[in-house]
Design a protein around this motif. Structure first.
Motif, mmCIF file in Angstrom:
data_model
loop_
_atom_site.group_PDB
_atom_site.id
_atom_site.type_symbol
_atom_site.label_atom_id
_atom_site.label_comp_id
_atom_site.label_asym_id
_atom_site.label_seq_id
_atom_site.Cartn_x
_atom_site.Cartn_y
_atom_site.Cartn_z
ATOM 1 N N GLY A 164 19.332 26.732 45.094
ATOM 2 C CA GLY A 164 20.201 27.876 45.336
ATOM 3 C C GLY A 164 20.335 28.269 46.798
ATOM 4 N N PRO A 165 19.232 28.563 47.502
ATOM 5 C CA PRO A 165 19.355 28.972 48.909
ATOM 6 C C PRO A 165 20.047 27.923 49.781
ATOM 7 C CG PRO A 165 17.170 29.506 48.065
ATOM 8 C CD PRO A 165 17.845 28.661 47.016
ATOM 9 N N SER A 166 19.706 26.662 49.580
ATOM 10 C CA SER A 166 20.326 25.599 50.384
ATOM 11 C C SER A 166 21.812 25.468 50.070
ATOM 12 C CB SER A 166 19.625 24.261 50.123
ATOM 13 O OG SER A 166 18.263 24.325 50.496
ATOM 14 N N PHE A 167 22.171 25.591 48.784
ATOM 15 C CA PHE A 167 23.579 25.483 48.390
ATOM 16 C C PHE A 167 24.396 26.633 48.972
ATOM 17 C CE2 PHE A 167 27.054 26.429 45.394
ATOM 18 C CZ PHE A 167 27.734 25.216 45.444
ATOM 19 N N ARG A 172 28.117 28.335 53.518
ATOM 20 C CA ARG A 172 28.241 29.275 54.634
ATOM 21 C C ARG A 172 28.326 30.726 54.161
ATOM 22 N NH1 ARG A 172 32.369 26.081 58.836
ATOM 23 N NH2 ARG A 172 31.070 24.193 59.028
ATOM 24 N N ILE A 173 27.604 31.025 53.114
ATOM 25 C CA ILE A 173 27.534 32.401 52.632
ATOM 26 C C ILE A 173 26.362 33.085 53.323
ATOM 27 C CG2 ILE A 173 27.147 33.858 50.594
ATOM 28 C CD1 ILE A 173 28.461 31.691 48.929
ATOM 29 N N ALA A 181 22.915 38.687 44.868
ATOM 30 C CA ALA A 181 23.583 38.756 43.569
ATOM 31 C C ALA A 181 23.667 37.386 42.915
ATOM 32 C CB ALA A 181 24.984 39.350 43.733
ATOM 33 N N ALA A 182 23.954 36.362 43.705
ATOM 34 C CA ALA A 182 24.063 35.001 43.165
ATOM 35 C C ALA A 182 22.724 34.512 42.624
ATOM 36 C CB ALA A 182 24.576 34.057 44.248
ATOM 37 N N MET A 183 21.657 34.728 43.380
ATOM 38 C CA MET A 183 20.339 34.253 42.952
ATOM 39 C C MET A 183 19.850 35.001 41.718
ATOM 40 S SD MET A 183 19.392 31.724 44.852
ATOM 41 C CE MET A 183 17.623 31.643 44.524
ATOM 42 N N GLY A 184 20.042 36.312 41.688
ATOM 43 C CA GLY A 184 19.595 37.084 40.536
ATOM 44 C C GLY A 184 20.361 36.773 39.272
ATOM 45 N N THR A 185 21.649 36.485 39.422
ATOM 46 C CA THR A 185 22.491 36.173 38.263
ATOM 47 C C THR A 185 22.214 34.776 37.731
ATOM 48 O OG1 THR A 185 24.244 37.589 39.151
ATOM 49 C CG2 THR A 185 24.864 36.041 37.436
ATOM 50 N N ALA A 186 22.084 33.821 38.625
ATOM 51 C CA ALA A 186 21.960 32.425 38.203
ATOM 52 C C ALA A 186 20.530 31.977 37.949
ATOM 53 C CB ALA A 186 22.590 31.513 39.265
ATOM 54 N N ALA A 187 19.555 32.589 38.621
ATOM 55 C CA ALA A 187 18.182 32.066 38.550
ATOM 56 C C ALA A 187 17.140 33.124 38.189
ATOM 57 C CB ALA A 187 17.817 31.409 39.880
#
Length: 229
Positions: A164-167, A172-173, A181-187
């Motif tokens: 996740g962090p590398s992606f 470029r986010i 939000a992306a990490m909490g939602t997906a992982a």
């Protein structure tokens, strides 16, 4: 190895703690190694090599699993700490979490259909992105396989925390809100724990997103369940 000793709860607890401590030390030297993945893999190898039944390990492992709920709730502490700074971001976070959940469920159903999965497996996969205890309960209530739902949830969190962090960096986010939000939602919790190491702000947003996704997932599951039926 003494079979009687391995059946004692102390065996599962000792093995779990020992492997996790070793994995943390390895992570300090090799930052790309995920501690949870290393610890889990090491325990699996140990059980296979010495032919130890999983039931023996789970006698102690279940005690540690019991603390998963309180540990997950504790992730709300960073959000509480930064709540005043995030008030203006709640609506964008909620919209992002909702979009992420719907897209994730649609994607998993589409892939499952292409691979010829059964309806029960599809129902088991639907809650894969929420924290493990919640995923198990949702799968149980909608006709999935609770034990398998737990496995899928852990794998989802592991994969998300690793790539996740590398992606997100590759995309470029840079916004703390978007990353959290992306990490909490997906992982879910595993991803939150990972991103918390980089920034408490990102971790607090991820904790909020994880909690919100746990509440919204049962609601968003309903249209997909009706469609499957």
């Amino acid at each position: 190895m003494n079979e009687v000793w391995t059946q004692q709860p102390l065996f599962g607890i000792t093995v779990t703690v020992a492997f996790y401590v070793a994995a943390q030390r390895l992570n300090q030297r090799f930052r790309w190694l995920n501690p949870l993945l290393v610890a889990s893999g090491g325990i699996i190898v140990l059980l296979l090599v010495f032919d130890i039944p999983y039931e023996d390990y789970s006698a102690g492992g279940d005690i540690i699993t019991f603390f998963l709920g309180p540990a997950t709730v504790a992730l709300a502490v960073p959000f509480y700490k930064y709540a005043s700074k995030l008030k203006g971001q709640l609506l964008p976070i909620a919209a992002g979490v909702s979009a992420g959940l719907v897209c994730g469920m649609a994607a998993v159903l589409g892939i499952s259909i292409l691979l010829g999965a059964s309806e029960q497996i599809m129902l088991t996969l639907l809650p894969k992105s929420v924290t493990t205890p919640v995923a198990i309960e949702i799968a149980k209530s909608i006709g999935g396989i609770p034990e398998l739902a737990g496995v899928f949830a852990v794998l989802t969190g592991l994969i998300g925390s690793i790539i996740g962090p590398s992606f997100l960096k590759l995309c470029r986010i840079q916004s703390d809100v978007a990353i959290g939000a992306a990490m909490g939602t997906a992982a879910h919790g595993i991803g939150t724990a990972r991103i918390l190491r980089d920034s408490e702000t990102k971790g607090s947003i991820s904790a909020f997103a994880m909690g919100l996704s746990s509440m919204l997932t049962p609601l968003f599951c309903m249209p997909f369940i009706w469609w499957l039926q």
